[in-house]
Design a protein around this motif. Structure first.
Motif, PDB file in Angstrom:
ATOM      1  N   ALA A   1       0.816  -1.217   0.000  1.00  0.00           N
ATOM      2  CA  ALA A   1       0.000   0.000   0.000  1.00  0.00           C
ATOM      3  C   ALA A   1       0.851   1.269   0.000  1.00  0.00           C
ATOM      4  CB  ALA A   1      -0.934   0.001   1.211  1.00  0.00           C
ATOM      5  N   LYS A   2       2.144   1.146   0.286  1.00  0.00           N
ATOM      6  CA  LYS A   2       3.032   2.310   0.220  1.00  0.00           C
ATOM      7  C   LYS A   2       3.277   2.746  -1.219  1.00  0.00           C
ATOM      8  CE  LYS A   2       5.517   1.166   4.500  1.00  0.00           C
ATOM      9  NZ  LYS A   2       6.826   0.736   5.075  1.00  0.00           N
ATOM     10  N   GLY A   3       3.010   1.850  -2.153  1.00  0.00           N
ATOM     11  CA  GLY A   3       3.202   2.171  -3.559  1.00  0.00           C
ATOM     12  C   GLY A   3       1.979   2.849  -4.143  1.00  0.00           C
ATOM     13  N   SER A   4       2.135   3.333  -5.348  1.00  0.00           N
ATOM     14  CA  SER A   4       1.026   3.927  -6.088  1.00  0.00           C
ATOM     15  C   SER A   4       0.007   2.852  -6.431  1.00  0.00           C
ATOM     16  CB  SER A   4       1.557   4.566  -7.370  1.00  0.00           C
ATOM     17  OG  SER A   4       0.559   4.636  -8.359  1.00  0.00           O
ATOM     18  N   ALA A   5      -1.270   3.124  -6.175  1.00  0.00           N
ATOM     19  CA  ALA A   5      -2.320   2.152  -6.475  1.00  0.00           C
ATOM     20  C   ALA A   5      -2.358   1.839  -7.968  1.00  0.00           C
ATOM     21  CB  ALA A   5      -3.671   2.673  -5.994  1.00  0.00           C
ATOM     22  N   LEU A   6      -2.197   2.858  -8.806  1.00  0.00           N
ATOM     23  CA  LEU A   6      -2.226   2.624 -10.248  1.00  0.00           C
ATOM     24  C   LEU A   6      -0.999   1.830 -10.694  1.00  0.00           C
ATOM     25  CD1 LEU A   6      -3.630   3.071 -12.947  1.00  0.00           C
ATOM     26  CD2 LEU A   6      -2.394   5.245 -13.157  1.00  0.00           C
TER      27      LEU A   6
ATOM     28  N   LEU B   1       0.646  -0.347  -8.868  1.00  0.00           N
ATOM     29  CA  LEU B   1       0.399  -1.718  -8.437  1.00  0.00           C
ATOM     30  C   LEU B   1      -0.521  -2.433  -9.412  1.00  0.00           C
ATOM     31  CD1 LEU B   1      -0.203  -1.529  -4.570  1.00  0.00           C
ATOM     32  CD2 LEU B   1       1.587  -2.833  -5.729  1.00  0.00           C
ATOM     33  N   ARG B   2      -1.582  -1.752  -9.790  1.00  0.00           N
ATOM     34  CA  ARG B   2      -2.579  -2.362 -10.673  1.00  0.00           C
ATOM     35  C   ARG B   2      -1.978  -2.703 -12.039  1.00  0.00           C
ATOM     36  NH1 ARG B   2      -8.715   0.014 -11.546  1.00  0.00           N
ATOM     37  NH2 ARG B   2      -9.421  -1.576 -13.036  1.00  0.00           N
ATOM     38  N   LEU B   3      -1.205  -1.783 -12.600  1.00  0.00           N
ATOM     39  CA  LEU B   3      -0.625  -2.035 -13.914  1.00  0.00           C
ATOM     40  C   LEU B   3       0.518  -3.042 -13.838  1.00  0.00           C
ATOM     41  CD1 LEU B   3      -0.731   1.536 -15.504  1.00  0.00           C
ATOM     42  CD2 LEU B   3      -2.215  -0.423 -15.961  1.00  0.00           C
ATOM     43  N   THR B   4       1.236  -3.068 -12.716  1.00  0.00           N
ATOM     44  CA  THR B   4       2.282  -4.078 -12.545  1.00  0.00           C
ATOM     45  C   THR B   4       1.671  -5.472 -12.512  1.00  0.00           C
ATOM     46  OG1 THR B   4       3.730  -2.554 -11.362  1.00  0.00           O
ATOM     47  CG2 THR B   4       4.126  -4.913 -11.029  1.00  0.00           C
TER      48      THR B   4
ATOM     49  N   GLN C   1       3.745   1.848 -18.848  1.00  0.00           N
ATOM     50  CA  GLN C   1       4.677   2.876 -18.371  1.00  0.00           C
ATOM     51  C   GLN C   1       4.293   4.252 -18.915  1.00  0.00           C
ATOM     52  OE1 GLN C   1       6.467   2.939 -15.838  1.00  0.00           O
ATOM     53  NE2 GLN C   1       8.579   2.365 -16.345  1.00  0.00           N
ATOM     54  N   ALA C   2       3.807   4.288 -20.156  1.00  0.00           N
ATOM     55  CA  ALA C   2       3.383   5.564 -20.724  1.00  0.00           C
ATOM     56  C   ALA C   2       2.233   6.164 -19.923  1.00  0.00           C
ATOM     57  CB  ALA C   2       2.978   5.370 -22.183  1.00  0.00           C
ATOM     58  N   VAL C   3       1.302   5.312 -19.500  1.00  0.00           N
ATOM     59  CA  VAL C   3       0.187   5.774 -18.671  1.00  0.00           C
ATOM     60  C   VAL C   3       0.713   6.324 -17.346  1.00  0.00           C
ATOM     61  CG1 VAL C   3      -1.853   5.041 -17.382  1.00  0.00           C
ATOM     62  CG2 VAL C   3      -1.508   4.244 -19.730  1.00  0.00           C
ATOM     63  N   LEU C   4       1.627   5.588 -16.726  1.00  0.00           N
ATOM     64  CA  LEU C   4       2.153   6.000 -15.425  1.00  0.00           C
ATOM     65  C   LEU C   4       3.004   7.263 -15.522  1.00  0.00           C
ATOM     66  CD1 LEU C   4       3.023   2.464 -14.065  1.00  0.00           C
ATOM     67  CD2 LEU C   4       1.303   4.005 -13.128  1.00  0.00           C
ATOM     68  N   PHE C   5       3.702   7.438 -16.641  1.00  0.00           N
ATOM     69  CA  PHE C   5       4.553   8.616 -16.797  1.00  0.00           C
ATOM     70  C   PHE C   5       3.744   9.909 -16.831  1.00  0.00           C
ATOM     71  CE2 PHE C   5       8.959   7.278 -18.596  1.00  0.00           C
ATOM     72  CZ  PHE C   5       9.158   6.494 -17.466  1.00  0.00           C
ATOM     73  N   THR C   6       2.469   9.819 -17.154  1.00  0.00           N
ATOM     74  CA  THR C   6       1.629  11.018 -17.192  1.00  0.00           C
ATOM     75  C   THR C   6       0.709  11.115 -15.980  1.00  0.00           C
ATOM     76  OG1 THR C   6      -0.044   9.858 -18.519  1.00  0.00           O
ATOM     77  CG2 THR C   6       1.666  11.066 -19.713  1.00  0.00           C
TER      78      THR C   6
END
Length: 247
Positions: free
Chosen positions: A195-200, A202-205, A224-229
């Motif tokens: 839970a310390k990580g980004s929820a999004l 975690l979901r995409l990983t 990664q492109a989604v997360l970069f923005t």
């Protein structure tokens, strides 16, 4: 929910199998309740902690009385395997906390989760061939992915039971705790770390790891492109750099 106790927390759902009189055997009502849990977590993604509690039983398997009466059309309906596949496909990470036996369908339910923590008295086994059937709710493909094809075949062909120490050694579980009362705190601690990580992120990983091999690296690149923005990425990286400058 029939056969389940559900506790909602802000970032997780704690689901406890609750059929002690039947050793948490998985019957049609419990499967229906698991589908309800999945619907909730699909609509509002959070992490899942799935457990049988700390009374010395996770799940003794499918309800044999019901299983005996099922015919070929029931098998084709994928009653148990569809629910377990839905758990496997949940958007956010899932953790099974296992105290005592996880046998047959009970073991397959644990395999459907992303991570597994157990107590020292946990036992895993697939006795299906001794009942004249196969482990048809996920073990034939999830168990080889967890422990390797040769080991999985041995366990599926013989029905041999695996204790906690061996389960850890062969990669079936991620952690073993000494005492049952340590089990749920350890499972919550693992979820706390995630839970310390980004929820999004975690979901995409999870989506990337679970994707068919042929989807890589294209899925990684798109994710990664989604997360970069994502604003969360900007905030977290800015805070990281500010902490480094403040040292």
């Amino acid at each position: 929910m029939s056969g389940l106790r559900v506790e909602e927390q802000p970032d997780r759902l704690v689901v406890t199998l609750d059929r002690p009189e039947k050793r948490n055997a998985i019957d049609a009502d419990l499967i229906a309740a698991l589908h309800e849990v999945c619907a909730e977590l699909e609509a509002r993604p959070r992490m899942l902690l799935l457990t049988g509690g700390t009374d010395g039983i996770f799940a003794g398997g499918a309800d044999i009385a019901q299983l005996r009466e099922r015919g070929r059309l029931d098998a084709l309906a994928a009653i148990n395997s569809a629910a377990f596949a839905r758990i496997r496909a949940l958007p956010m990470p899932t953790v099974a906390a296992i105290d005592g036996p996880a046998l047959g369908g009970g073991a397959e339910l644990a395999y459907a989760c992303d991570l597994r923590i157990c107590s020292e008295r946990a036992i895993f086994g697939q006795p299906e061939v001794r009942l004249g059937i196969l482990a048809g709710a996920g073990a034939t493909h999830r168990l080889p992915a967890l422990v390797g094809e040769t080991r999985a075949k041995e366990l599926l062909f013989t029905g041999r039971r695996v204790d906690a120490a061996e389960a850890l050694r062969i990669g079936l579980v991620n952690q073993v705790v000494a005492a049952p009362e340590e089990l749920l705190p350890a499972a919550h601690a693992l979820i706390d770390e995630m839970a310390k990580g980004s929820a999004l992120a975690l979901r995409l990983t999870k989506l990337a790891v679970d994707a068919p091999t042929g989807a890589h690296p294209q899925l990684d690149l798109v994710s990664q492109a989604v997360l970069f923005t994502d604003e969360e990425k900007q905030r977290r990286m800015t805070e990281f750099l500010e902490r480094r400058r403040g040292r």
